[in-house]
Design an enzyme around this catalytic site. Structure first.
Site, PDB file in Angstrom:
ATOM      1  N   HIS A 126       1.610   4.454  -2.940  1.00  0.00           N
ATOM      2  CA  HIS A 126       1.606   5.918  -2.867  1.00  0.00           C
ATOM      3  C   HIS A 126       2.748   6.501  -3.697  1.00  0.00           C
ATOM      4  O   HIS A 126       2.590   7.529  -4.360  1.00  0.00           O
ATOM      5  CB  HIS A 126       1.761   6.381  -1.409  1.00  0.00           C
ATOM      6  CG  HIS A 126       0.501   6.279  -0.607  1.00  0.00           C
ATOM      7  ND1 HIS A 126      -0.690   6.849  -1.006  1.00  0.00           N
ATOM      8  CD2 HIS A 126       0.250   5.704   0.601  1.00  0.00           C
ATOM      9  CE1 HIS A 126      -1.626   6.621  -0.089  1.00  0.00           C
ATOM     10  NE2 HIS A 126      -1.084   5.922   0.884  1.00  0.00           N
ATOM     11  N   GLU A 129      -5.953   7.002  -1.010  1.00  0.00           N
ATOM     12  CA  GLU A 129      -5.876   5.825  -0.148  1.00  0.00           C
ATOM     13  C   GLU A 129      -6.480   4.612  -0.847  1.00  0.00           C
ATOM     14  O   GLU A 129      -5.909   3.517  -0.812  1.00  0.00           O
ATOM     15  CB  GLU A 129      -6.595   6.099   1.172  1.00  0.00           C
ATOM     16  CG  GLU A 129      -5.870   7.061   2.097  1.00  0.00           C
ATOM     17  CD  GLU A 129      -4.555   6.497   2.607  1.00  0.00           C
ATOM     18  OE1 GLU A 129      -4.438   5.270   2.757  1.00  0.00           O
ATOM     19  OE2 GLU A 129      -3.635   7.285   2.850  1.00  0.00           O
ATOM     20  N   HIS A 150       0.831  -1.210   0.000  1.00  0.00           N
ATOM     21  CA  HIS A 150       0.000   0.000   0.000  1.00  0.00           C
ATOM     22  C   HIS A 150       0.863   1.256   0.000  1.00  0.00           C
ATOM     23  O   HIS A 150       0.619   2.196  -0.772  1.00  0.00           O
ATOM     24  CB  HIS A 150      -0.906  -0.008   1.226  1.00  0.00           C
ATOM     25  CG  HIS A 150      -1.640   1.271   1.460  1.00  0.00           C
ATOM     26  ND1 HIS A 150      -2.897   1.516   0.953  1.00  0.00           N
ATOM     27  CD2 HIS A 150      -1.290   2.390   2.142  1.00  0.00           C
ATOM     28  CE1 HIS A 150      -3.287   2.730   1.314  1.00  0.00           C
ATOM     29  NE2 HIS A 150      -2.332   3.278   2.031  1.00  0.00           N
ATOM     30  N   GLU A 151       1.884   1.289   0.860  1.00  0.00           N
ATOM     31  CA  GLU A 151       2.737   2.471   0.941  1.00  0.00           C
ATOM     32  C   GLU A 151       3.551   2.661  -0.337  1.00  0.00           C
ATOM     33  O   GLU A 151       3.735   3.794  -0.802  1.00  0.00           O
ATOM     34  CB  GLU A 151       3.665   2.367   2.161  1.00  0.00           C
ATOM     35  CG  GLU A 151       2.946   2.314   3.498  1.00  0.00           C
ATOM     36  CD  GLU A 151       2.019   3.498   3.727  1.00  0.00           C
ATOM     37  OE1 GLU A 151       2.314   4.604   3.219  1.00  0.00           O
ATOM     38  OE2 GLU A 151       0.998   3.328   4.408  1.00  0.00           O
TER      39      GLU A 151
END
Length: 267
Positions: free
Chosen positions: A134, A191, A130-131
């Site tokens: 980004h 997100e 997930h990070e």
């Protein structure tokens, strides 16, 4: 009056050209305005990461570092070369924060508090994927660009990213608060986008995507009905997130179960 009208028209035209030149599409096809180069963002991320390492306590637990590195390496191996930096760097910070982050330039930080909630390598891969999402989607660039357009007009070319005057705006763009180590949430769209990108990355790396749902269930329990953990401090809610992940899993190809045995490094 005629002179003023001409100046106004020229400004509008110049602004439109400038904005169009910054338009881009994210990995999921979402339209973005990106005003900074990937090289500039990588430099800003690297500088900020060095400051974080000086101000935050770095874990001396070599097992935790090897464990987190193992999961990260498996995922970044599926990402491929990135413009603006050559390799990914991961550091484990000693903190009760249930959190992690990734900065432009391939800088990843994981707080030890997260390892108490992400109970296995697949759940940790959910967060790291997930990070990294980004970074791949240039969300810091997008947020910093929006901030500068809102607060400083179109005088972007005069901004030194690391300069004193715009330091707070730059840190906010990276998801960092005025005090380093305080992470600020991205927007709902960003997100959700990172959830989808991360889900695909972890599955491609051989981690079990179904564990992403279990991770967010654990995160919900960790809130204990009070202030939610940092990773839940933004929209969408954990219920929405879980539903979206379940739907995303159905669209994934069969994952390769030949994942690395990172859990063995943890014990």
């Amino acid at each position: 009056m005629r002179h003023c009208s001409k100046l106004l028209l020229s400004s509008i035209i110049a602004s439109s050209v400038f904005l169009l030149s910054g338009c881009s599409s994210s990995p999921t096809g979402r339209q973005q305005v990106l005003l900074f180069s990937e090289q500039d963002m990588s430099q800003l991320g690297a500088q900020s990461f060095e400051q974080l390492k000086q101000q935050e306590k770095i874990s001396t637990d070599t097992k935790k570092q090897r464990y987190v590195q193992c999961v990260t390496d498996a995922i970044t191996a599926k990402v491929g070369p990135q413009p603006g930096f050559d390799k990914w760097e991961v550091v484990v910070f000693e903190s009760k924060q249930i959190n992690a982050f990734a900065l432009p330039g391939g800088k990843i930080g994981v707080y030890t508090g997260l390892l108490n909630v992400a109970t296995n390598q697949d759940q940790l891969a959910t967060v790291i994927g997930h990070e990294i999402g980004h970074v791949l989607a240039q969300h810091s660039n997008e947020r910093l660009s929006r901030s500068q357009l809102a607060n400083a007009g179109l005088q972007i070319s005069s901004i030194a990213l690391g300069g004193q005057q715009y330091g707070d705006a730059a840190m906010a763009g990276l998801g960092l608060g005025v005090q380093y180590g305080i992470l600020m949430p991205y927007g709902r769209a960003q997100e959700s986008e990172s959830d989808i990108i991360g889900l695909k990355l972890m599955a491609e790396a051989g981690f079990d995507p179904y564990q992403s749902v279990e991770l967010w269930k654990n995160m919900a329990k960790a809130s204990n009905g009070q202030q939610p953990p940092e990773l839940l401090s933004t929209h969408p809610s954990h219920d929405t997130r879980i539903d979206d992940l379940k739907e995303g899993i159905t669209e994934l190809p069969a994952y390769d179960p030949s994942k690395p045995n990172c859990d063995a490094l943890r014990s």
